[in-house]
Design a protein around this motif. Structure first.
Motif, PDB file in Angstrom:
ATOM      1  N   VAL A  56     -10.005  -6.495  -3.359  1.00 53.49           N
ATOM      2  CA  VAL A  56     -11.413  -6.136  -3.392  1.00 53.49           C
ATOM      3  C   VAL A  56     -11.576  -4.934  -4.318  1.00 53.49           C
ATOM      4  CG1 VAL A  56     -13.317  -5.249  -2.000  1.00 53.49           C
ATOM      5  CG2 VAL A  56     -11.810  -6.975  -1.064  1.00 53.49           C
ATOM      6  N   SER A  57     -12.656  -4.933  -5.071  1.00 57.86           N
ATOM      7  CA  SER A  57     -12.892  -3.808  -5.954  1.00 57.86           C
ATOM      8  C   SER A  57     -14.366  -3.429  -5.920  1.00 57.86           C
ATOM      9  CB  SER A  57     -12.475  -4.174  -7.383  1.00 57.86           C
ATOM     10  OG  SER A  57     -12.681  -3.088  -8.251  1.00 57.86           O
ATOM     11  N   ARG A 136      -9.447   0.315  -1.310  1.00 52.99           N
ATOM     12  CA  ARG A 136      -8.865   0.351   0.039  1.00 52.99           C
ATOM     13  C   ARG A 136      -9.820   1.122   0.929  1.00 52.99           C
ATOM     14  NH1 ARG A 136      -4.548  -2.972  -0.645  1.00 52.99           N
ATOM     15  NH2 ARG A 136      -3.336  -2.406  -2.464  1.00 52.99           N
ATOM     16  N   PRO A 137      -9.898   0.774   2.196  1.00 55.52           N
ATOM     17  CA  PRO A 137     -10.751   1.537   3.102  1.00 55.52           C
ATOM     18  C   PRO A 137     -10.266   2.988   3.199  1.00 55.52           C
ATOM     19  CG  PRO A 137      -9.904  -0.435   4.178  1.00 55.52           C
ATOM     20  CD  PRO A 137      -9.193  -0.310   2.884  1.00 55.52           C
ATOM     21  N   PRO A 138     -11.161   3.929   3.458  1.00 55.55           N
ATOM     22  CA  PRO A 138     -10.819   5.357   3.440  1.00 55.55           C
ATOM     23  C   PRO A 138      -9.681   5.725   4.388  1.00 55.55           C
ATOM     24  CG  PRO A 138     -13.168   5.076   3.669  1.00 55.55           C
ATOM     25  CD  PRO A 138     -12.564   3.719   3.744  1.00 55.55           C
ATOM     26  N   THR A 139      -9.483   4.962   5.483  1.00 56.19           N
ATOM     27  CA  THR A 139      -8.471   5.344   6.472  1.00 56.19           C
ATOM     28  C   THR A 139      -7.044   5.163   5.985  1.00 56.19           C
ATOM     29  OG1 THR A 139      -8.821   3.160   7.406  1.00 56.19           O
ATOM     30  CG2 THR A 139      -9.794   5.029   8.580  1.00 56.19           C
ATOM     31  N   GLU A 140      -6.837   4.235   5.016  1.00 54.67           N
ATOM     32  CA  GLU A 140      -5.475   3.984   4.534  1.00 54.67           C
ATOM     33  C   GLU A 140      -5.040   5.037   3.538  1.00 54.67           C
ATOM     34  OE1 GLU A 140      -3.940  -0.460   4.196  1.00 54.67           O
ATOM     35  OE2 GLU A 140      -5.944  -0.183   3.410  1.00 54.67           O
TER      36      GLU A 140
ATOM     37  N   GLU B 141      -4.770  -9.915   4.476  1.00 53.89           N
ATOM     38  CA  GLU B 141      -4.457  -8.484   4.459  1.00 53.89           C
ATOM     39  C   GLU B 141      -5.448  -7.711   3.626  1.00 53.89           C
ATOM     40  OE1 GLU B 141      -0.337  -8.044   3.479  1.00 53.89           O
ATOM     41  OE2 GLU B 141       0.265  -9.286   5.190  1.00 53.89           O
ATOM     42  N   MET B 142      -6.695  -8.067   3.797  1.00 53.46           N
ATOM     43  CA  MET B 142      -7.782  -7.407   3.097  1.00 53.46           C
ATOM     44  C   MET B 142      -8.679  -6.754   4.125  1.00 53.46           C
ATOM     45  SD  MET B 142      -9.300  -9.840   0.147  1.00 53.46           S
ATOM     46  CE  MET B 142     -10.914  -9.567   0.818  1.00 53.46           C
ATOM     47  N   LYS B 143      -9.269  -5.645   3.719  1.00 50.81           N
ATOM     48  CA  LYS B 143     -10.222  -5.019   4.628  1.00 50.81           C
ATOM     49  C   LYS B 143     -11.547  -4.851   3.912  1.00 50.81           C
ATOM     50  CE  LYS B 143      -7.497  -2.742   8.083  1.00 50.81           C
ATOM     51  NZ  LYS B 143      -6.335  -1.897   7.787  1.00 50.81           N
ATOM     52  N   LEU B 144     -12.604  -5.013   4.651  1.00 51.11           N
ATOM     53  CA  LEU B 144     -13.932  -4.730   4.127  1.00 51.11           C
ATOM     54  C   LEU B 144     -14.600  -3.768   5.092  1.00 51.11           C
ATOM     55  CD1 LEU B 144     -15.301  -8.245   3.081  1.00 51.11           C
ATOM     56  CD2 LEU B 144     -14.532  -6.427   1.571  1.00 51.11           C
TER      57      LEU B 144
END
Lengths: 154, 213
Positions: A56-57, A136-140, B141-144
């Motif tokens: 995702v971008s 990437r989500p902020p938590t990672e 293994e993707m997050k949204l």
């Protein structure tokens, strides 16, 4: 390098490279599941190496496309990415789905083992090199992971 | 022929006459026989009891018998027509029939509706679509972001839920997939056209083997 939308998607949703990414609904994503891909049953027990990458971008599609081209060229691989799809997941998110030109298991097995391994490595390195545009989500703690990988390769 | 059939029925519970199955489906007799070859290899892969268990199904799909997957579970449940926890040969052929390139669109649309109606209420509810979407993201293994997931669901229901009751009924689903035909591509297996070449069944030889034992 050939960057072409999946030929199997022979319906009105096909777009050329310059057009907007597909605006999708939940089911466009859901049908990507491996659990819905019954053709795997016909694989006669061969090692079906799934060369499939999704990320995702938040960057615009054109930026993602040119990044992918630059990275692939800099890695010296010219023909391995044959099929990709870009989805507009939400107003600011796009998802890129890259699949190796699947063909049939018979064709894949004709490729020498060394080349198959290098294709696998290609996909791993490809994504590592694209860390800047992958969201990437902020938590990672993605940043520390990138640093580790890069220093390993040097 | 009778000798072969009774031996087959002993080793493969629920085994049905290929001629009968061919008459009930889009498959020819030789295609049913080829499907039997495939069935034999899947149903014997973990326990050789002539039936396809959930583990054997997972092994066939993922090359990993322990891999759990929401969508594979749904497919398994739909194939397990008699709800016995296993898929027999008749179930196998009749279910795969829906995936045949020549099967009626209506059957494919109905199958997919039942597939996504996780709790069998006769409606595809928003919560179910959310659950499936999250399952797909997990698998990839993707997050949204949570808000993004809601945006996707909003867009989906805006498109599909014509009467705005928060769920997709069968006729709305028919309408929706007619406007989005790519959603049905999972419901067709082109491999089924070439099944006799992929899984050749040498009927004469297998009859001789059965009689010999």
């Amino acid at each position: 390098m050939e960057l072409v939308f999946l030929e199997e998607r022979a319906d009105e949703q096909c777009r050329d490279e310059d057009a907007d990414p597909l605006i999708l609904n939940a089911f466009d994503l859901i049908i990507l599941s491996q659990g819905l891909n019954l053709s795997a049953m016909f694989d006669r027990g061969q090692d079906s190496v799934k060369h499939q990458t999704r990320f995702v971008s938040t960057k615009p599609a054109k930026v993602v496309l040119s990044s992918m081209e630059v990275v692939a060229q800099s890695m010296g691989f010219k023909t391995h990415i044959r099929n990709y799809k870009i989805f507009q997941v939400a107003p600011t998110f796009i998802m890129v789905d890259i699949q190796k030109d699947a063909g049939d298991a018979g064709e894949y097995l004709k490729i020498p083992v060394f080349e198959r391994l290098s294709m696998l490595q290609f996909y791993k390195n490809f994504c590592n090199n694209l860390e800047d545009i992958i969201w990437r989500p902020p938590t990672e703690s993605a940043k520390s992971r990138i640093t580790k990988t890069k220093s390993k390769r040097r | 022929m009778g000798c072969f059939q009774s031996v087959a029925r002993k080793q493969f519970p629920g085994h049905e006459d290929p001629v009968m199955l061919a008459s009930q489906t889009a498959f020819s007799v030789s295609e049913v026989e080829a499907l039997f070859e495939l069935y034999k290899s899947i149903s014997g892969s973990v326990i050789d009891d002539g039936l396809i268990s959930k583990e054997e199904f997972q092994l066939a799909l993922f090359k990993n018998r322990k891999k759990e997957n929401l969508f594979a579970n749904r497919i398994f449940d739909l194939f397990d027509v008699k709800r016995k926890g296993v898929i027999d040969f008749g179930d196998f052929v009749r279910s795969l029939n829906v995936f045949h390139p020549n099967a009626p669109q209506e059957d494919k649309i109905n199958f997919s509706f039942t597939l996504y109606d996780l709790d069998g209420t006769g409606y595809i509810e928003r919560q179910e679509v959310k659950q499936m979407l999250i399952a797909l993201l997990c698998e990839s293994e993707m997050k949204l972001a949570d808000e993004t997931i809601e945006v996707i669901l909003d867009k989906t229901f805006l498109d599909a839920d014509v009467n705005r009751d928060g769920k997709i009924d069968k006729s709305e689903w028919h309408n929706f997939v007619s406007r989005n035909p790519s959603l049905l591509k999972i419901m067709t297996l082109p491999y089924l056209r070439d099944i006799t070449t992929t899984f050749p069944s040498f009927v004469f030889n297998s009859e001789v083997d059965e009689i010999a034992t």
